[in-house]
Write a protein that holds these residues in place. Structure first.
Motif, short mmCIF file in Angstrom:
data_model
loop_
_atom_site.label_atom_id
_atom_site.label_comp_id
_atom_site.label_asym_id
_atom_site.label_seq_id
_atom_site.Cartn_x
_atom_site.Cartn_y
_atom_site.Cartn_z
N GLN A 314 0.84 -1.11 0.00
CA GLN A 314 0.11 -0.09 -0.23
C GLN A 314 1.06 1.16 0.16
OE1 GLN A 314 -3.73 0.12 2.34
NE2 GLN A 314 -2.97 -1.66 3.30
N PHE A 340 4.22 0.81 2.26
CA PHE A 340 4.07 -0.20 3.37
C PHE A 340 3.92 -1.58 2.58
CE2 PHE A 340 2.43 3.00 6.51
CZ PHE A 340 2.29 4.10 5.68
N THR B 14 -2.78 2.79 9.74
CA THR B 14 -3.87 1.65 9.17
C THR B 14 -3.31 0.88 7.95
OG1 THR B 14 -5.41 2.81 8.25
CG2 THR B 14 -5.32 2.07 10.96
N LEU B 15 -2.14 1.63 7.33
CA LEU B 15 -2.12 1.05 6.00
C LEU B 15 -1.15 -0.07 5.90
CD1 LEU B 15 -1.38 4.11 3.64
CD2 LEU B 15 -3.38 3.00 3.65
N SER B 16 -0.36 -0.29 6.83
CA SER B 16 0.41 -1.47 7.09
C SER B 16 -0.04 -2.74 6.50
CB SER B 16 0.78 -1.89 8.33
OG SER B 16 1.60 -3.05 8.53
N CYS B 17 0.55 -3.33 5.56
CA CYS B 17 -0.09 -4.51 4.75
C CYS B 17 -0.43 -5.70 5.70
CB CYS B 17 0.94 -5.17 3.61
SG CYS B 17 0.29 -4.40 2.03
N GLU B 19 0.55 -8.58 5.90
CA GLU B 19 0.68 -9.84 5.10
C GLU B 19 2.00 -10.20 5.23
OE1 GLU B 19 -2.73 -10.26 2.16
OE2 GLU B 19 -2.11 -8.23 1.96
#
Lengths: 496, 283
Positions: A314, A340, B14-17, B19
C-alpha cells in the motif's frame, strides 16, 4: 421503439452528423533502431561481445476517434520488426515469420466518456497506460502500470493494462481520479536480468562462484561451504531456473489507485493512494538439487530453481510541481511515496538426492514502511541550453529488500545548435552509494521537418564483481552484468 | 484542519499490509518433508533365499501376546512379542523355536510408557537361544499344538502346566530354580527401564497354537495363539521391582506368525526388522 432501434438510430445520426475523417486524428512515428554492443565483458561469458544486438523497425500509430463531442476512443498500436533471423533449420527458411520476425503491440485502446452521467464526472475503460506524478520519468507515486524495462533506452514505457477509471471535477482547482485494475501485470525486464542469477565459470567451465542469495552473510558462507569441498570442475551447474510466483487473479489481488490533484497558479500538487503489488520481482525462495551425473559418475549435476514474487503493497504519496518568476522560472518538482510492504521471508534449501543438506531463511523484506522520493530542478538558461537535475531515493526497480533502496543523482543537459537542427544531449545517472553509473551521450540531427537522425551510446560503469561474495547487496547497481550491455546506436525517425 | 491531521495520521498508520509471504513455507509446499518412517516402513535386511516346503525350511517367528496389567489400579494394555528363528527337528516331530528377543510395549491411557517395561539382556537371549521352545507337530503336515510350556529360570517341574511357581518367599533351596543366564542371580535377569533396575525372576508361558494356515506361496504360516503368562520375582536391584504385576491375557490380536526366510537370516536382523518383516502377514 425498442432500445436497440434507438441505439441504432443514434448511431446512424452520429454517422450522418459529419464525415468520419473529421472525427479521427492520426499521429505516429516510423523508427529504425540499430545497436551494437561495445563491450565484451558484460555478457554471459567473458569475451561475449562486439556484435549487433538490436536491428529494429517500428511503425507506431496513435489514433483518436471522436464520434461525439463527449466521447473519445484512443488507440496506440505498434508494429515491430526485430530484424534478426530466427530460422535455425532448412524448413524454417520457408516461414517468413521466422526469417523476419515481428510483433504487433497494442499499447492503448480505451474509450472515455466525458460528463456522463454528471457534468463533473468522466468515465473511461479499456487498455491504458497511466502516468501519475510530476517528475520527469522518475515518478515515485506512479504504480497503476508496471514498467516496461525490456529496452533500457526506453524506460519511460509501461506495460499496458486493462482498467476502469473515473475522473471527478468537484471544483475548478481539484481533480479526483481513481482506477480499478482487475488483473496484475508484472514489469517487463531486459534480457540481461537473468544474469543476476548467473553462475560464474572460468574458461574451462569450472565453477568460480554464484550470486549470494538474500540471506545473512554467515548463512551464505555455510551454503557455499557445502560446495567448497568439492572439485569446482566436477560441478555441472545448469542455468538457474527462475520462476514467477504470481497472484491468483482473485478479487483481492486487483489493484486500486486514487489521486487528488490540486491546481493553483504556479503550484500543482497531488495526494496519492495505491493498493496492489510492486511491479518488480523480489526473491522469495530457492532450492538447489545436487545429484551424481548419470552421464559421468565423477561429476555432480546441480540444478538451481528459484522463485520470485511481487510483494503486496500500500502506498501513500505526494507530488508537486512549482515554478515562478521570483524563482527565475526554475521548475521544481518533487515526489514522495511511503510504501507499506508485506513481509517477505526468503527460504532456501539444498538437497543431495532426497536428502536435505541445508535449510536457511532470512527476512528479505521487512514489514517496516519505507520511502522512495524524487526531487528535481529544470532550467532553460538560454534558448540553446536546458538543464535538468534530480535526486532520487530509490530507482524504479528498488524495494526495501536486502538489496535496499539507493540514492541517485540524475542530470541531463541539452544543447541546441544551427537553429535547433542539431541537438547534443548529455544524460547520466550516478548511484551515489556505490558510484556505478550509466551515461547516455546523444547527437540528434533534424534532417528535415519531422525527421531525426540520432546517434549515441549507452554506457554502463561500475564493477561487475560484488565487493563481498557473501553479501546480497554487494553488487553495484549499474556495474553488475544483469544491468545490461553497453552499446552504441543509430536511429532514424519520422514523426507525423 | 486540526481535526483532520490526526485522522490522516491514523489512516497512514492503518496502511500497514500486515501480510507475510514465507519462502520456507512455500518450499515445504513444493518439497514436503517426508514424514518419519514407521517401523513397518523402514527398509529391512536381506532375508536370504527363502526355501520352504510345507513346514520344512527356515522360519522367522513372531508370537504376539496381548494382555493387560494393572500396576497402579488402572488397566494398561500390554503387548509381548517374542521373536524366534525356527525349523523342524531332524526327526520332524517338532518345530524348534530358538529365542531371539522379546519386545514389550505398554500403553497407559493409550500412550506408550516405559514404566515397568522389561528388556532382555544379551546373556538371557543367549541362554534362551540354547534351549529352544519345542512345539510338537501333529505329524500330518499341519501346525497345531496345545499347552506348550516355555519356562524361564526353571527346570524339573513335576507338572509344568499346573505346578505353582516358586516365589521370593520360598525359592531358597528349591532345586527347580536355576541360574539360567549364569549371572549369579536366581532364575533369569531382565532389565526394567523405569524404574531403572534388574529383576530376578522365573517365568512360565503356556501356549496353545490353534491350527495354522499355510499360505499358498508357502511363505507364511499364521494362526491364533492362546497364551497364559505367569511371572514371579525372586529379587531385584530395586525393591520396587520385586512385585511383578499379573498379566491378564486378551484373545483379540493374540497370534503367531511364521515367515519363511533363508538359512543365513539372523536374530540381529529379526530383532531390528520384525515390524516390517511381518507387516504383510496374512490375517
Amino acid at each position: 421503439m425498442s432500445r436497440t432501434a434507438l441505439a441504432l438510430g443514434l448511431f446512424a445520426a452520429g454517422l450522418a452528423r459529419a464525415d468520419w475523417t473529421d472525427m479521427i486524428s492520426l499521429s505516429g512515428r516510423l523508427e529504425s533502431d540499430i545497436r551494437f554492443d561495445i563491450d565484451d565483458y558484460r555478457g554471459e561469458k567473458p569475451g561475449d561481445g562486439f556484435r549487433f544486438s538490436i536491428n529494429r523497425n517500428d511503425a507506431i500509430v496513435h489514433a483518436e476517434i471522436k464520434p461525439f463531442d463527449n466521447v473519445v476512443g484512443v488507440l496506440d498500436a505498434r508494429l515491430r520488426f526485430y530484424g534478426f533471423n530466427e530460422a535455425n533449420s532448412l524448413p524454417a527458411l520457408a516461414d517468413r515469420n521466422k526469417v523476419d520476425p515481428f510483433s504487433v503491440q497494442l499499447d492503448q485502446a480505451y474509450v472515455a466518456v466525458k460528463g456522463v452521467p454528471f457534468s463533473w464526472l468522466d468515465i473511461k475503460g479499456g487498455r491504458m497506460q497511466l502516468t501519475w506524478g510530476s517528475a520527469d520519468i522518475f515518478n515515485q507515486v506512479d504504480f497503476a502500470n508496471s514498467r516496461d524495462f525490456y529496452d533500457p533506452m526506453d524506460y519511460a514505457r509501461k506495460v499496458p493494462n486493462e482498467m476502469l477509471g473515473v475522473d471527478l471535477y468537484p471544483a475548478p482547482w481539484l481533480t479526483i481520479s481513481a482506477v480499478w485494475i482487475p488483473v496484475f501485470k508484472p514489469a517487463m525486464l531486459p534480457p540481461s536480468t537473468s544474469l543476476a542469477f548467473g553462475i560464474d565459470r572460468d574458461t574451462n567451465g569450472c565453477l568460480q562462484g554464484f550470486p549470494a542469495p538474500p540471506l545473512e552473510p554467515s548463512q551464505t558462507r555455510e551454503l557455499m561451504g557445502l560446495f567448497s569441498s568439492v572439485d569446482p570442475c566436477s560441478l555441472n551447474f545448469s542455468t538457474p531456473e527462475v520462476r514467477l510466483f504470481m497472484p491468483q487473479n482473485g478479487i483481492a489481488d486487483s489493484q486500486v489507485a486514487v489521486k487528488a490533484q490540486f491546481s493553483f497558479d504556479n503550484l500543482e500538487f497531488g495526494l496519492h493512494y495505491y493498493r496492489g503489488r510492486f511491479g518488480f520481482p523480489v526473491a522469495y525462495n530457492a532450492v538447489a538439487h545436487a545429484n551424481v551425473s548419470t552421464d559421468d559418475p565423477t561429476k555432480v549435476d546441480v540444478r538451481y530453481i528459484a522463485e520470485v514474487l511481487y510483494p503486496r503493497i500500500q502506498v501513500a504519496g505526494f507530488d508537486f510541481s512549482y515554478s515562478a518568476e521570483w524563482l527565475a522560472d526554475i521548475g521544481i518538482v518533487g515526489e514522495i511515496a511511503v510504501i507499506f510492504p508485506e513481509e517477505v521471508t526468503f527460504g532456501l534449501r539444498a538437497y543431495q538426492g532426497n536428502t536435505r543438506l541445508y535449510e536457511a531463511s532470512a527476512t528479505n523484506v521487512a514489514s517496516t514502511p519505507f520511502v522512495k522520493a524524487t526531487v528535481g530542478l529544470d532550467y532553460t538558461f538560454t534558448k540553446w541550453l536546458y538543464v535538468n537535475v534530480m535526486y532520487l531515493r530509490g530507482f524504479f526497480d528498488e524495494f526495501n529488500d536486502r538489496y535496499g533502496v539507493h540514492n541517485y543523482a540524475v542530470a541531463t543537459a541539452e544543447l541546441k545548435f544551427l537553429n535547433d537542427a542539431l541537438l547534443v544531449r548529455l544524460a547520466g545517472i550516478l548511484n551515489i552509494d556505490d558510484l556505478s553509473n550509466v551515461a547516455n551521450p546523444q547527437l540528434t540531427w533534424v534532417a528535415a521537418p519531422g525527421v531525426e537522425v540520432l546517434a549515441g551510446a549507452f554506457i554502463f560503469g561500475g564493477s561487475t564483481v560484488p565487493t563481498d561474495p557473501f553479501e546480497y547487496a554487494a553488487r553495484s547497481k549499474f556495474g553488475q552484468r544483469a544491468a545490461g550491455r553497453s552499446f552504441a546506436y543509430l536511429k532514424m525517425r519520422l514523426t507525423f | 484542519m486540526n481535526l483532520r491531521a490526526p485522522g490522516l495520521l491514523l489512516l497512514l498508520a492503518t496502511l500497514s499490509c500486515g501480510e507475510h509471504s514465507d519462502g520456507l513455507e512455500r518450499l515445504e509446499a513444493l518439497y514436503p518433508t517426508p514424514k518419519p518412517k514407521t517401523e513397518e516402513e523402514r527398509p529391512i535386511d536381506d532375508i536370504g533365499t527363502p526355501m520352504c516346503n510345507g513346514l520344512d525350511g527356515n522360519w522367522a517367528v513372531r508370537l504376539v501376546q496381548k494382555g493387560t496389567i494393572e500396576p497402579l489400579g488402572q488397566p494398561w494394555d500390554l503387548t509381548v512379542t517374542d521373536l524366534f528363528l525356527a525349523s523342524k527337528s531332524q526327526a520332524g516331530t517338532e518345530m524348534q523355536l530358538r529365542f531371539c528377543n522379546q519386545d514389550v510395549a505398554i500403553l497407559a491411557d493409550g500412550k506408550r510408557t516405559t514404566l515397568g517395561q522389561p528388556e532382555t539382556p544379551a546373556t538371557l537371549k543367549s541362554a534362551l537361544y540354547l534351549h529352544p521352545l519345542r512345539v510338537p507337530l501333529p505329524g500330518d503336515g499341519t501346525f497345531a499344538a496345545r499347552d506348550v510350556v516355555w519356562l524361564w529360570g526353571l527346570e524339573g517341574l513335576a507338572n509344568p502346566l499346573t505346578d505353582a511357581l516358586p516365589t521370593k518367599a520360598d525359592y531358597q533351596g528349591d532345586a527347580r530354580v536355576i541360574d539360567q543366564d549364569n549371572d549369579s542371580f536366581p532364575g533369569v535377569t531382565v532389565n526394567v527401564l523405569s524404574p531403572s533396575g534388574q529383576r530376578y525372576m522365573v517365568r512360565r508361558g503356556i501356549f496353545t497354537f490353534e491350527p495354522g494356515r499355510l499360505a499358498l506361496s508357502n511363505q507364511w504360516l499364521t494362526g491364533v495363539l492362546v497364551h497364559q503368562l505367569t511371572e514371579h520375582a525372586l529379587g531385584a536391584s530395586n525393591t520396587t521391582l520385586e512385585t511383578a504385576a499379573p498379566i491378564t491375557p486378551r484373545a483379540e490380536g493374540t497370534m503367531y506368525q511364521l515367515r519363511c526366510v533363508g538359512s543365513t537370516y539372523t536374530c540381529a536382523s529379526l530383532e531390528k526388522d520384525h515390524a516390517a518383516l511381518f507387516k504383510d502377514a496374512p490375517r
